[in-house]
Design a protein around this motif. Structure first.
Motif, PDB file in Angstrom:
ATOM      1  N   HIS A  32      20.537  -0.286  23.933  1.00  0.00           N
ATOM      2  CA  HIS A  32      21.617  -0.070  24.906  1.00  0.00           C
ATOM      3  C   HIS A  32      22.413   1.185  24.567  1.00  0.00           C
ATOM      4  CE1 HIS A  32      25.453  -0.813  27.030  1.00  0.00           C
ATOM      5  NE2 HIS A  32      24.697  -1.443  27.913  1.00  0.00           N
ATOM      6  N   LYS A  33      22.661   1.410  23.286  1.00  0.00           N
ATOM      7  CA  LYS A  33      23.396   2.595  22.860  1.00  0.00           C
ATOM      8  C   LYS A  33      22.558   3.855  23.011  1.00  0.00           C
ATOM      9  CE  LYS A  33      26.361   4.280  19.125  1.00  0.00           C
ATOM     10  NZ  LYS A  33      26.913   3.985  17.769  1.00  0.00           N
ATOM     11  N   VAL A  34      21.249   3.751  22.765  1.00  0.00           N
ATOM     12  CA  VAL A  34      20.365   4.901  22.933  1.00  0.00           C
ATOM     13  C   VAL A  34      20.337   5.360  24.383  1.00  0.00           C
ATOM     14  CG1 VAL A  34      17.954   5.655  22.782  1.00  0.00           C
ATOM     15  CG2 VAL A  34      18.943   4.268  20.960  1.00  0.00           C
ATOM     16  N   LEU A  35      20.435   4.422  25.318  1.00  0.00           N
ATOM     17  CA  LEU A  35      20.400   4.743  26.743  1.00  0.00           C
ATOM     18  C   LEU A  35      21.736   5.183  27.301  1.00  0.00           C
ATOM     19  CD1 LEU A  35      18.086   1.853  28.004  1.00  0.00           C
ATOM     20  CD2 LEU A  35      17.494   4.245  27.653  1.00  0.00           C
ATOM     21  N   LYS A  39      27.399   2.289  32.102  1.00  0.00           N
ATOM     22  CA  LYS A  39      26.921   1.613  33.304  1.00  0.00           C
ATOM     23  C   LYS A  39      25.457   1.914  33.572  1.00  0.00           C
ATOM     24  CE  LYS A  39      31.407   1.344  35.643  1.00  0.00           C
ATOM     25  NZ  LYS A  39      32.183   1.711  36.863  1.00  0.00           N
ATOM     26  N   SER A  40      25.033   3.145  33.274  1.00  0.00           N
ATOM     27  CA  SER A  40      23.626   3.493  33.494  1.00  0.00           C
ATOM     28  C   SER A  40      22.715   2.639  32.612  1.00  0.00           C
ATOM     29  CB  SER A  40      23.407   4.976  33.206  1.00  0.00           C
ATOM     30  OG  SER A  40      23.774   5.288  31.865  1.00  0.00           O
ATOM     31  N   ALA A  41      23.130   2.422  31.367  1.00  0.00           N
ATOM     32  CA  ALA A  41      22.342   1.562  30.472  1.00  0.00           C
ATOM     33  C   ALA A  41      22.334   0.122  30.971  1.00  0.00           C
ATOM     34  CB  ALA A  41      22.906   1.635  29.055  1.00  0.00           C
ATOM     35  N   VAL A 173       9.650   3.015  38.690  1.00  0.00           N
ATOM     36  CA  VAL A 173       9.493   1.575  38.423  1.00  0.00           C
ATOM     37  C   VAL A 173       9.276   1.331  36.936  1.00  0.00           C
ATOM     38  CG1 VAL A 173       8.035  -0.429  38.855  1.00  0.00           C
ATOM     39  CG2 VAL A 173       8.663   1.061  40.739  1.00  0.00           C
ATOM     40  N   LEU A 174       8.492   2.188  36.290  1.00  0.00           N
ATOM     41  CA  LEU A 174       8.271   2.036  34.846  1.00  0.00           C
ATOM     42  C   LEU A 174       9.570   2.206  34.069  1.00  0.00           C
ATOM     43  CD1 LEU A 174       4.892   3.940  34.350  1.00  0.00           C
ATOM     44  CD2 LEU A 174       5.264   1.480  34.328  1.00  0.00           C
ATOM     45  N   LEU A 175      10.388   3.179  34.475  1.00  0.00           N
ATOM     46  CA  LEU A 175      11.669   3.399  33.796  1.00  0.00           C
ATOM     47  C   LEU A 175      12.614   2.221  33.970  1.00  0.00           C
ATOM     48  CD1 LEU A 175      12.380   7.180  34.567  1.00  0.00           C
ATOM     49  CD2 LEU A 175      11.675   6.173  32.397  1.00  0.00           C
ATOM     50  N   TYR A 176      12.439   1.461  35.054  1.00  0.00           N
ATOM     51  CA  TYR A 176      13.314   0.317  35.307  1.00  0.00           C
ATOM     52  C   TYR A 176      12.751  -0.995  34.778  1.00  0.00           C
ATOM     53  CZ  TYR A 176      17.378   1.809  37.958  1.00  0.00           C
ATOM     54  OH  TYR A 176      18.602   2.323  38.313  1.00  0.00           O
ATOM     55  N   THR A 177      11.512  -0.999  34.309  1.00  0.00           N
ATOM     56  CA  THR A 177      10.914  -2.238  33.818  1.00  0.00           C
ATOM     57  C   THR A 177      10.580  -2.194  32.325  1.00  0.00           C
ATOM     58  OG1 THR A 177       8.752  -1.419  34.555  1.00  0.00           O
ATOM     59  CG2 THR A 177       9.951  -2.880  36.051  1.00  0.00           C
ATOM     60  N   VAL A 180      13.640  -2.909  29.686  1.00  0.00           N
ATOM     61  CA  VAL A 180      14.084  -4.303  29.591  1.00  0.00           C
ATOM     62  C   VAL A 180      12.992  -5.174  28.969  1.00  0.00           C
ATOM     63  CG1 VAL A 180      13.308  -4.912  31.931  1.00  0.00           C
ATOM     64  CG2 VAL A 180      15.177  -6.177  30.873  1.00  0.00           C
ATOM     65  N   LEU A 181      11.717  -4.869  29.237  1.00  0.00           N
ATOM     66  CA  LEU A 181      10.633  -5.604  28.586  1.00  0.00           C
ATOM     67  C   LEU A 181      10.577  -5.285  27.097  1.00  0.00           C
ATOM     68  CD1 LEU A 181       7.796  -5.261  31.246  1.00  0.00           C
ATOM     69  CD2 LEU A 181       9.161  -7.291  30.717  1.00  0.00           C
ATOM     70  N   TYR A 182      10.836  -4.017  26.753  1.00  0.00           N
ATOM     71  CA  TYR A 182      10.848  -3.645  25.335  1.00  0.00           C
ATOM     72  C   TYR A 182      11.983  -4.344  24.604  1.00  0.00           C
ATOM     73  CZ  TYR A 182      11.707  -0.860  21.165  1.00  0.00           C
ATOM     74  OH  TYR A 182      11.948  -0.466  19.876  1.00  0.00           O
ATOM     75  N   GLU A 183      13.141  -4.430  25.253  1.00  0.00           N
ATOM     76  CA  GLU A 183      14.269  -5.106  24.620  1.00  0.00           C
ATOM     77  C   GLU A 183      13.975  -6.592  24.412  1.00  0.00           C
ATOM     78  OE1 GLU A 183      19.090  -4.981  25.197  1.00  0.00           O
ATOM     79  OE2 GLU A 183      17.882  -5.558  26.924  1.00  0.00           O
ATOM     80  N   LYS A 184      13.224  -7.183  25.325  1.00  0.00           N
ATOM     81  CA  LYS A 184      12.913  -8.606  25.227  1.00  0.00           C
ATOM     82  C   LYS A 184      11.892  -8.885  24.135  1.00  0.00           C
ATOM     83  CE  LYS A 184      11.575 -12.562  28.081  1.00  0.00           C
ATOM     84  NZ  LYS A 184      11.176 -13.006  29.457  1.00  0.00           N
ATOM     85  N   TYR A 185      10.888  -7.995  24.017  1.00  0.00           N
ATOM     86  CA  TYR A 185       9.821  -8.177  23.024  1.00  0.00           C
ATOM     87  C   TYR A 185       9.872  -7.068  21.975  1.00  0.00           C
ATOM     88  CZ  TYR A 185       8.112 -11.156  26.807  1.00  0.00           C
ATOM     89  OH  TYR A 185       7.994 -12.099  27.794  1.00  0.00           O
ATOM     90  N   GLU A 186      11.070  -6.727  21.550  1.00  0.00           N
ATOM     91  CA  GLU A 186      11.283  -5.580  20.674  1.00  0.00           C
ATOM     92  C   GLU A 186      10.527  -5.707  19.344  1.00  0.00           C
ATOM     93  OE1 GLU A 186      15.042  -3.152  18.675  1.00  0.00           O
ATOM     94  OE2 GLU A 186      15.380  -4.823  20.043  1.00  0.00           O
TER      95      GLU A 186
END
Length: 226
Positions: A32-35, A39-41, A173-177, A180-186
């Motif tokens: 989240h901090k890297v992004l 609000k954009s993150a 679409v890849l940037l928006y998916t 969040v998938l990486y954060e879930k399965y980090e």
């Protein structure tokens, strides 16, 4: 005294594994901090599912208009302006009959401060891109040069499969998916990514020993670096 020191060592054993955890590409801060940590993150990581879903839905709708209905950008822009002007025209003239307030038009849409901030950000990104291009082309890092060439080659192949609008939509679409998938399965992605990077480094070492070192220019470049 011994009890306190032993408890401290136990705490260090408990804390250190997470503190020393390796993330993909050497990342040390939360995603989240890297992004951008704003609000954009929140939008990219789907903290606000309604807003994120609305953005993806709008972009998907626009893509469908262009790809499935074969609309053109100028046509859609003209139709949108015609509709907006018609609504404002009727509203302005009908407000006196219905005793309603006429539409209020802002004096400026983009403030000078906002415009200068955007221009400064664009200038920074362009300069960073030029510095990166200069570094890759300078011949100081053969590995980075080969990675960039391979990446551009793969991108050119992918670009031949789709038109620019479809490719832009896929990237969006890849940037928006993916984040969040990486954060879930980090944890799992970090382990697999680290193994993949190690394997790529091994393959590069084999390529360097078998082919690259036999090229006179590459050998001279390595001697200069040493």
């Amino acid at each position: 005294m011994d009890d306190s020191s032993s408890s401290d060592s136990d705490n260090e054993r408990f804390v250190n594994p997470t503190a020393r955890k390796k993330h993909l590409f050497g990342r040390t801060e939360p995603l989240h901090k890297v992004l951008g940590n704003g609000k954009s993150a929140d939008v990219i990581l789907w903290r606000n599912k309604q807003l994120s879903g609305s953005i993806v839905g709008c972009v998907t709708f626009i893509w469908c208009l262009f790809e499935w209905l074969n609309y053109h950008l100028l046509t859609i822009l003209c139709y949108s302006l015609m509709l907006l002007l018609a609504i404002l025209f009727v509203w302005s003239n009908a407000s006196s009959f219905f005793k309603r307030a006429p539409p209020r038009f802002p004096n400026s849409i983009v403030s000078e401060e906002t415009f200068l901030c955007i221009a400064q950000r664009v200038r920074y990104e362009i300069n960073e891109a030029f510095i990166t291009f200069q570094y890759v082309a300078s011949g100081k890092d053969l590995k980075t040069f080969l990675m960039v060439i391979a990446g551009l080659w793969i991108l050119s192949i992918i670009g031949s499969w789709f038109n620019f609008l479809t490719l832009f939509y896929i990237v969006f679409v890849l940037l928006y998916t993916l984040p969040v998938l990486y954060e879930k399965y980090e944890d799992y992605v970090d382990r697999v990514g680290e193994k993949a990077l190690v394997e790529l480094d091994k393959q590069y070492q084999v390529l360097d020993a078998m082919i690259l070192q036999k090229i006179p220019m590459v050998s001279l470049m390595n001697k200069k670096q040493e």
